[in-house]
Design a protein around this motif. Structure first.
Motif, PDB file in Angstrom:
ATOM      1  N   SER A 202       0.812  -1.221   0.000  1.00 31.17           N
ATOM      2  CA  SER A 202       0.000   0.000   0.000  1.00 31.17           C
ATOM      3  C   SER A 202       0.843   1.268   0.000  1.00 31.17           C
ATOM      4  N   GLU A 203       2.164   1.137  -0.070  1.00 33.21           N
ATOM      5  CA  GLU A 203       3.036   2.310  -0.089  1.00 33.21           C
ATOM      6  C   GLU A 203       3.223   2.788  -1.533  1.00 33.21           C
ATOM      7  N   PRO A 204       2.948   4.044  -1.824  1.00 31.47           N
ATOM      8  CA  PRO A 204       3.083   4.530  -3.209  1.00 31.47           C
ATOM      9  C   PRO A 204       4.514   4.441  -3.730  1.00 31.47           C
ATOM     10  N   GLU A 205       5.522   4.524  -2.840  1.00 32.33           N
ATOM     11  CA  GLU A 205       6.919   4.493  -3.283  1.00 32.33           C
ATOM     12  C   GLU A 205       7.324   3.153  -3.872  1.00 32.33           C
ATOM     13  N   THR A 206       6.584   2.084  -3.548  1.00 32.46           N
ATOM     14  CA  THR A 206       6.957   0.760  -4.046  1.00 32.46           C
ATOM     15  C   THR A 206       6.340   0.460  -5.405  1.00 32.46           C
ATOM     16  N   SER A 207       5.371   1.241  -5.818  1.00 32.04           N
ATOM     17  CA  SER A 207       4.656   0.968  -7.063  1.00 32.04           C
ATOM     18  C   SER A 207       5.428   1.572  -8.236  1.00 32.04           C
ATOM     19  N   VAL A 208       6.516   0.910  -8.601  1.00 32.34           N
ATOM     20  CA  VAL A 208       7.404   1.425  -9.645  1.00 32.34           C
ATOM     21  C   VAL A 208       7.097   0.686 -10.947  1.00 32.34           C
ATOM     22  N   LEU A 209       7.902  -0.289 -11.335  1.00 28.98           N
ATOM     23  CA  LEU A 209       7.577  -1.039 -12.554  1.00 28.98           C
ATOM     24  C   LEU A 209       6.504  -2.091 -12.278  1.00 28.98           C
ATOM     25  N   LEU A 210       6.648  -2.806 -11.178  1.00 32.07           N
ATOM     26  CA  LEU A 210       5.574  -3.695 -10.749  1.00 32.07           C
ATOM     27  C   LEU A 210       4.644  -2.872  -9.860  1.00 32.07           C
ATOM     28  N   THR A 211       3.486  -2.523 -10.379  1.00 32.07           N
ATOM     29  CA  THR A 211       2.560  -1.683  -9.635  1.00 32.07           C
ATOM     30  C   THR A 211       1.536  -2.536  -8.886  1.00 32.07           C
ATOM     31  N   HIS A 212       0.864  -1.901  -7.947  1.00 31.62           N
ATOM     32  CA  HIS A 212      -0.156  -2.608  -7.183  1.00 31.62           C
ATOM     33  C   HIS A 212      -1.281  -3.098  -8.093  1.00 31.62           C
ATOM     34  N   SER A 213      -1.639  -2.296  -9.089  1.00 29.48           N
ATOM     35  CA  SER A 213      -2.743  -2.689  -9.974  1.00 29.48           C
ATOM     36  C   SER A 213      -2.360  -3.849 -10.877  1.00 29.48           C
ATOM     37  N   GLY A 254      13.951  -2.645  -2.558  1.00 31.37           N
ATOM     38  CA  GLY A 254      13.263  -1.609  -1.795  1.00 31.37           C
ATOM     39  C   GLY A 254      11.995  -1.118  -2.441  1.00 31.37           C
ATOM     40  N   ALA A 255      12.042  -0.820  -3.742  1.00 28.29           N
ATOM     41  CA  ALA A 255      10.887  -0.287  -4.462  1.00 28.29           C
ATOM     42  C   ALA A 255      10.107  -1.437  -5.092  1.00 28.29           C
ATOM     43  N   ASP A 256       9.469  -2.210  -4.242  1.00 28.31           N
ATOM     44  CA  ASP A 256       8.817  -3.435  -4.692  1.00 28.31           C
ATOM     45  C   ASP A 256       7.617  -3.711  -3.796  1.00 28.31           C
ATOM     46  N   PRO A 257       6.413  -3.815  -4.360  1.00 31.06           N
ATOM     47  CA  PRO A 257       5.262  -4.176  -3.535  1.00 31.06           C
ATOM     48  C   PRO A 257       5.449  -5.501  -2.790  1.00 31.06           C
ATOM     49  N   LEU A 258       6.275  -6.395  -3.324  1.00 31.49           N
ATOM     50  CA  LEU A 258       6.499  -7.701  -2.696  1.00 31.49           C
ATOM     51  C   LEU A 258       7.594  -7.673  -1.630  1.00 31.49           C
ATOM     52  N   ARG A 259       8.177  -6.514  -1.391  1.00 32.85           N
ATOM     53  CA  ARG A 259       9.319  -6.399  -0.478  1.00 32.85           C
ATOM     54  C   ARG A 259       9.052  -7.018   0.888  1.00 32.85           C
ATOM     55  N   ASP A 260       7.958  -6.617   1.527  1.00 31.58           N
ATOM     56  CA  ASP A 260       7.727  -7.024   2.909  1.00 31.58           C
ATOM     57  C   ASP A 260       7.344  -8.492   3.029  1.00 31.58           C
ATOM     58  N   GLU A 261       6.606  -9.018   2.041  1.00 36.71           N
ATOM     59  CA  GLU A 261       6.281 -10.438   2.143  1.00 36.71           C
ATOM     60  C   GLU A 261       7.508 -11.298   1.894  1.00 36.71           C
ATOM     61  N   GLY A 262       8.462 -10.809   1.088  1.00 32.25           N
ATOM     62  CA  GLY A 262       9.721 -11.532   0.918  1.00 32.25           C
ATOM     63  C   GLY A 262      10.569 -11.510   2.159  1.00 32.25           C
ATOM     64  N   SER A 263      10.705 -10.334   2.781  1.00 30.02           N
ATOM     65  CA  SER A 263      11.520 -10.237   3.998  1.00 30.02           C
ATOM     66  C   SER A 263      10.868 -10.996   5.145  1.00 30.02           C
ATOM     67  N   ASP A 264       9.537 -10.955   5.219  1.00 28.21           N
ATOM     68  CA  ASP A 264       8.835 -11.697   6.268  1.00 28.21           C
ATOM     69  C   ASP A 264       9.015 -13.197   6.082  1.00 28.21           C
ATOM     70  N   TYR A 265       9.006 -13.660   4.835  1.00 28.88           N
ATOM     71  CA  TYR A 265       9.202 -15.095   4.588  1.00 28.88           C
ATOM     72  C   TYR A 265      10.608 -15.515   5.010  1.00 28.88           C
ATOM     73  N   ALA A 266      11.598 -14.677   4.716  1.00 26.42           N
ATOM     74  CA  ALA A 266      12.965 -14.971   5.145  1.00 26.42           C
ATOM     75  C   ALA A 266      13.051 -15.059   6.663  1.00 26.42           C
ATOM     76  N   LEU A 267      12.386 -14.125   7.358  1.00 17.51           N
ATOM     77  CA  LEU A 267      12.390 -14.136   8.823  1.00 17.51           C
ATOM     78  C   LEU A 267      11.720 -15.387   9.364  1.00 17.51           C
ATOM     79  N   ARG A 268      10.592 -15.753   8.789  1.00 14.00           N
ATOM     80  CA  ARG A 268       9.880 -16.949   9.264  1.00 14.00           C
ATOM     81  C   ARG A 268      10.671 -18.219   8.985  1.00 14.00           C
ATOM     82  N   LEU A 269      11.370 -18.268   7.856  1.00 15.07           N
ATOM     83  CA  LEU A 269      12.250 -19.407   7.593  1.00 15.07           C
ATOM     84  C   LEU A 269      13.315 -19.519   8.677  1.00 15.07           C
ATOM     85  N   ARG A 270      13.937 -18.382   8.990  1.00  8.03           N
ATOM     86  CA  ARG A 270      14.994 -18.382  10.006  1.00  8.03           C
ATOM     87  C   ARG A 270      14.437 -18.803  11.364  1.00  8.03           C
TER      88      ARG A 270
END
Length: 325
Positions: A202-213, A254-270
């Motif tokens: 939901s952050e506008p800064e992440t909607s670069v080439l891969l947009t939320h829509s 950083g500029a990726d709508p998928l950023r947080d779900e990727g980092s969260d998955y890494a954390l949960r794996l660890r």
């Protein structure tokens, strides 16, 4: 989270904006595939020299799955380690050719055989067709390891974006006895949670080439129903547990709508006891990994992933022979 693009990433983003390329969600899937295919000429770096590139087909219940094998100039003695690679493109676009250079670079840097799998695409083939192809292809490759000249005990899976999703799903399925034993997983800005509830969605800064829509456009083409969102085969983060999965290299931008779900998955794996190497590129956008002609950080990432795969396979080889490293 504030995002500042690296200078070269900002220049590439500006060039894409000025080119006036239509948004994928305004196109038909076939039109979007054509645009994505054409972009590779502008963004892909020069390929490294390889010993062999071979086309073949993997038998499947629906007919055959096209695949491409990459053999680098340098390999360890004996049966070679292998990376089974699944291309990105939102399960709707992309093919063997859009990720050809990426696979060549990973084979070269990782000193291993790469086999790229051209799974079926949506909307012609809805979920879980891509999953079935990915799991079935990995199993067939392991079952035919001797004929291919690979070491099934050093079989890793990997991919970018939708391909990272499929790699994570194959690793989960294999852990639960529905696929071959997996030695490692390379998850490059993976899609892991179709609820799309993480802040970066939901952050506008992440909607670069891969947009939320466009993510919603991909989702609506890929999934068959609202219930599929919660199926771990679509959303690997929804798996009951991540315990027992193989070592993982997880990359986010950083500029990726998928950023947080990727980092969260890494954390949960660890947290589940999985050995994780997590690498974040704060000034890059989703999709940068295939743009090595324009973005040097893509080449840095390829070198790092190759080094991670070499270390993983050397460690596994030493364990099999009883040697220490």
């Amino acid at each position: 989270m504030p995002v500042t693009l690296d200078a070269d990433a900002a220049a590439v983003y500006k060039a894409f904006q000025e080119a006036g390329r239509p948004a994928y969600e305004t196109l038909t899937p076939d039109e979007a595939r054509a645009y994505y295919f054409a972009a590779r000429v502008v963004t892909n770096p020069e390929p490294p020299e390889l010993a062999e590139v071979q086309e073949f087909a993997i038998p499947a219940p629906h007919g055959a799955i096209p695949a491409r094998l990459y053999r680098p100039m340098r390999l360890p003695d004996g049966p070679a380690p292998v990376l089974v690679f699944f291309h990105g493109g939102g399960w709707v676009i992309g093919n063997l050719d859009t990720h050809d250079i990426v696979c060549r670079k990973l084979a070269h840097e990782g000193e291993l055989i790469v086999i790229s799998v051209d799974y079926r695409l949506a909307p012609e083939h809805k979920f879980p067709a891509a999953v079935d192809d990915a799991v079935g292809a990995a199993q067939w490759i392991a079952d035919n390891a001797a004929a291919i000249g690979i070491d099934a005990r050093r079989l890793s899976v990997g991919g970018d974006s939708a391909g990272g999703n499929l790699a994570a799903v194959v690793a989960l399925a294999a852990r639960d006895g529905k696929g071959p034993k997996i030695a490692g997983q390379v998850l490059i800005y993976p899609a892991t949670d179709f609820t799309m509830s993480h802040p970066s969605h939901s952050e506008p800064e992440t909607s670069v080439l891969l947009t939320h829509s466009v993510i919603r456009w991909f989702r609506d083409h890929y999934l068959g129903s609202a219930a599929d969102v919660h199926d771990w085969r679509a959303s690997p983060a929804r798996a009951e547990t991540l315990v027992g999965l193989p070592p993982a290299y997880v990359l986010t931008a950083g500029a990726d709508p998928l950023r947080d779900e990727g980092s969260d998955y890494a954390l949960r794996l660890r947290e589940a006891g999985v050995a994780v190497t997590y690498r974040h590129f704060p000034g890059q956008f989703h999709g940068f990994f295939t743009m090595g002609k324009l973005l040097d950080q893509a080449n840095v990432a390829a070198v790092e992933i190759g080094a991670w795969l070499r270390a993983l396979n050397e460690r596994d080889a030493s364990c099999q022979t009883g040697r220490s490293v």
